[in-house]
Every structure is written in structure tokens, then in C-alpha cells.
Enzyme design. Structure first.
Site, PDB file in Angstrom:
ATOM      1  N   LYS A  77       1.048  -1.200  -0.118  1.00 46.62           N
ATOM      2  CA  LYS A  77      -0.004   0.024   0.013  1.00 46.62           C
ATOM      3  C   LYS A  77       0.929   1.055  -0.008  1.00 46.62           C
ATOM      4  CE  LYS A  77      -4.492   0.669   0.471  1.00 46.62           C
ATOM      5  NZ  LYS A  77      -5.410  -0.332  -0.189  1.00 46.62           N
TER       6      LYS A  77
HETATM    7  N1  GLU Z   1      -7.068   0.288  -3.517  1.00 51.36           N
HETATM    8  C1  GLU Z   1      -7.839  -1.052  -4.017  1.00 51.36           C
HETATM    9  C2  GLU Z   1      -7.878  -1.822  -2.615  1.00 51.36           C
HETATM   10  O1  GLU Z   1      -7.824  -1.552  -1.461  1.00 51.36           O
HETATM   11  C3  GLU Z   1      -7.175  -1.493  -5.124  1.00 51.36           C
HETATM   12  C4  GLU Z   1      -5.880  -1.962  -5.031  1.00 51.36           C
HETATM   13  C5  GLU Z   1      -5.463  -2.505  -6.480  1.00 51.36           C
HETATM   14  O2  GLU Z   1      -6.075  -2.581  -7.303  1.00 51.36           O
HETATM   15  O3  GLU Z   1      -4.207  -2.886  -6.460  1.00 51.36           O
HETATM   16  O4  GLU Z   1      -8.172  -2.809  -2.750  1.00 51.36           O
END
Ligand code: GLU
Length: 429
Positions: A118
């Protein structure tokens, strides 16, 4: 840029109750359930890398400001790191570390070949011009240039970011390596290799989960009363899809306030209203104002928290009247509240399942980018639906077989898959 042990000890410090502790406690429960080797838990409770960068940028008025950004890479045993990038004033290293761990479990549960990561920048995007946001995004990307890549770590949008930011990231990375690299980010515009269906995907996944959960209660979406917290990308998409399928959406909120209508809200009209009124919902004709706190305790079939963490807490949980909660946000229920909901008999579809539609569509976008072969939207939606329904059924089966709540069942499946991969690969050196 620096990655130091003292950063890791800051994340893991027991001094504060933090989202990272909450994430570790779910990991511990799953590990107990699986009777995992404690050495494996030790590995999995530490992020592999935590990178913090300074982002100096020139503001439009000529002043220079230095922002802080993070990228936490939790585990890459199953494949490249994968996860969104959050633009929000409350971003901290602890929060990003917790969310990186959640991504590891989400990808493992859905059976897609990624580890978890993240990213985040601590800022309020509404306080910056488009030009400033572009400079911030490009500088953040260039600080991480050696840490991301289509086989290494693949960012995507998260709260406060969208396809626009992904295009800047993809361009910055591509200019630096000297050729276009569509697979370095997902959730990008269609014109540069984005996937049809990706923008609505998290909302579509949450809608599919609501539909499957309602079916177990003998109901369909068309008979359901729904309450949604959040009207960003995820909240507005799930609202629209449920509305199209005939649901009555009783209430929706944003951080600045919510609205309620006994007769049900007309979502396309609400979207048009919000676009005209600086995203505000309050004042929408035929609705009355409601606070976020009152919205969470409305009687309904399905409550969908689609905003930020820690919304259903020890303080408000006893007043929650929903039969089903679909966690479209990451971590909207605190640990204590989660236990209380279990004894209140509320069915909670955990975030690592309920909001996985986004990363599943990201995976499909990445596969299309790597193969330079792009699909119709119908195929993207069909493949995504297949993976989501399969994961839902596995979680239900595990929960029934082990007599455990759905969250523990989902974690046991995900943690078990990652633990097996670590055992099979072995520990280097
Ligand atoms: N931000 C989204 C999540 O928390 C998508 C993450 C992604 O597509 O890599 O799942």
C-alpha cells in the site's frame, strides 16, 4: 529515501492502539485457527519493506512545500506486491502498513498471484491545484522508481486518487525507463492500457457480495433496503449498481453529511446533483439530512460502509440494526465492534472479500497489459464475477465447516495459502 529498522519498530511499537495492531490481531486469530508454526506468524507480522520519502514540490505561488509519502511492501511470496495509493490527510506509516497486510490476504483469498502493498501521501488533495497534484505524484513516483515495476510492485488508486494520478505515475515511470510500461500501475485511463470495467469494479464486487449474502437470507437485491456510507468511487458505484438492480437505497452519506429518503434515493439524479454541488449530497430534492452516526444505525437489510476505517466502534455497535454488513471500505469495523456484531447475529462480509473487486479487476488489467491483448467489458465483468463468487463460496464453506465467523474463515483461507507458499519456498538463506 530511507528504509530503516527504527521505522519498522515505530510501526510495531506496542505503545499505541493502532490499525497495525488490529491487522496483527486478525492474523493471530487465523494463525491459532490453523495451528500455524509461530515462526511463520513472526515473519508475516512484519512488513518486508517500509519506504518513506520526502516529496518537495513547488506550489503555484512559488513557495516550496515538503510532503511525506510511504510505500509499504508486506509480502511478495505469491507474486509482485500489489496495492493502492491513498491521498488523505490522515495517512500514517502505521495505517499504510496495516493496509499493506490486508492486501496480502485479499490477493491470497481471491487466488490472484500477488503479494500485498500500500502507498500513501499525507495531504488533503482538495487543497492543491491539478498542477500541484501532478508535481506531487510525479515526484513521489520518481522517489520510488527502483521499488515499483510490473514484476516488482504495482500501484493502483485508493482513497483520494483516480485514473488521473495513475496516468501520471505510468508516464513518470515510462519516461524514466525509456519506453511505455502499461503494467506498472492499474486503474489507469483506457487510452493508455486501462481496462474496461476497472473504474466500477470495487463497487461491482461489493454489489455481487450483497447479492450473494441476500440470497442466503432468502432475498434478492430488488427486495432489499440498503444504506451506504461514502459516495466516492466505491460508494457511488455500488449505489448505482444496486439501484439499477431494483434495490431501495434509503440513505447515503459523505464526510460532510448524509441524506435519507424513506421512498428510496434516485441514484443517477443524486450523482448529477453532487456533480453540480461540489460533491455535496445535502439538499438533494425529496431527501432529509442525516448525520453519519445516525446513518450507521438505520434499520436496513444491507449496510455498506464505503468510506474510511473505524466507523463501527464499541460506542455505536449495539445500535446497528442491519442484517448484513458488506465492508466495501478497508477496516470500517473495529476489533471490539466486530466481536459485538458476531454476538448480535449480524452477517459481516469482511473487507478482504467484500472490496476485492478492485484488485481483481486490477489483476485482469495487468494481464491484458502484459499480453497486449484487450478485452470487452463484458469479459472483464464475467471473469471478475467468477473469481468473486468462487471466493464467497469458499469462505461460506470454511465458516460452516469450522463453525467460525466469516472474517476468521476468510483470514484462515488467505493466511493458510501464504503460509503454505512460505513453507514450500523455504527461508533464505
Ligand atoms: N485500493 C484498492 C484496494 O484497497 C485496489 C488495489 C489494487 O487494485 O491494487 O483493494
Amino acid at each position: 529515501m530511507f528504509t530503516t529498522l527504527n521505522l519498522l519498530s515505530e510501526i510495531l511499537s506496542p505503545a499505541h492502539i493502532c490499525p497495525y495492531d488490529q491487522a496483527c490481531s486478525y492474523l493471530d486469530s487465523a494463525a491459532k485457527e490453523l495451528k500455524l508454526d509461530p515462526n511463520l506468524i513472526t515473519i508475516l507480522s512484519h512488513p518486508r519493506r517500509a519506504i518513506t520519502v520526502s516529496i518537495p514540490i513547488k506550489l503555484d505561488n512559488g513557495d516550496v512545500q515538503v510532503l511525506v509519502g510511504h510505500r509499504v511492501q508486506h509480502c511478495n511470496v505469491l507474486g509482485p506486491y500489489k496495492g493502492g495509493t491513498r491521498y488523505h490527510p490522515a495517512v500514517t506509516l502505521r495505517e499504510i502498513s496495516a493496509l499493506a497486510m490486508l492486501m496480502t490476504w485479499k490477493c491470497a483469498l481471491l487466488g490472484i498471484p500477488y503479494g500485498g502493498a500500500k502507498g500513501g501521501i499525507t495531504l488533503n488533495p482538495n487543497h492543491y491545484s491539478v498542477g500541484e497534484l501532478e508535481r506531487i505524484t510525479r515526484r513521489y513516483t520518481s522517489e520510488l522508481i527502483n521499488d515499483i515495476g510490473p514484476a516488482v510492485d504495482i500501484p493502483a488508486p485508493d482513497v483520494g486518487a483516480s485514473a488521473r494520478e495513475m496516468a501520471w505515475m505510468m508516464d513518470t515511470y515510462s519516461v524514466n525507463v525509456g519506453h511505455a510500461v502499461p503494467g506498472v500501475v492499474t486503474g489507469k485511463p483506457i487510452s493508455i492500457g486501462g481496462s474496461l470495467g476497472r473504474e466500477m469494479a470495487t463497487g461491482r464486487g461489493a454489489m455481487i457480495m450483497a447479492r450473494e449474502a441476500l440470497a442466503l437470507h432468502g432475498k434478492t437485491i430488488a427486495d432489499a433496503h440498503i444504506v451506504i456510507q461514502g459516495f466516492g468511487n466505491v460508494g457511488s458505484s455500488v449505489a448505482l449498481l444496486l439501484h439499477q438492480a431494483g434495490a431501495k437505497i434509503l440513505a447515503i452519506s459523505r464526510s460532510s453529511g448524509g441524506i435519507f429518503s424513506e421512498a428510496g434515493l434516485d441514484i443517477p439524479a443524486l450523482k448529477a446533483y453532487a456533480d453540480l454541488h461540489n460533491k455535496e449530497l445535502v439538499g438533494f430534492p425529496g431527501s432529509v439530512q442525516i448525520s453519519n452516526q445516525d446513518l450507521l444505525v438505520l434499520p436496513c437489510d444491507v449496510l455498506i460502509p464505503a468510506a474510511l476505517e473505524n466507523q463501527i466502534t464499541a460506542e455505536n455497535v449495539s445500535r446497528v440494526e442491519a442484517s448484513i454488513i458488506v465492508e466495501a471500505a478497508n477496516g470500517p469495523i473495529t476489533l471490539e465492534a466486530d466481536r459485538a456484531l458476531e454476538s448480535q447475529g449480524v452477517m459481516v462480509l469482511p473487507d478482504i472479500l467484500a472490496n476485492a473487486g478492485g484488485v481483481v479487476a486490477s489483476y485482469l488489467e495487468w494481464v491484458q497489459g502484459l499480453s497486449y491483448l484487450f478485452w470487452h467489458e463484458e469479459r472483464v465483468n464475467r471473469e471478475m464475477e467468477g473469481l468473486m463468487v468462487e471466493a464467497f463460496q469458499k469462505v461460506m464453506k470454511q465458516s460452516k465447516a469450522q463453525q467460525t465467523p466469516l472474517r476468521l474463515a476468510a483470514y484462515a483461507l488467505a493466511v493458510g495459502r501464504v503460509a503454505q507458499a512460505i513453507k514450500d519456498r523455504g527461508l533464505y538463506p
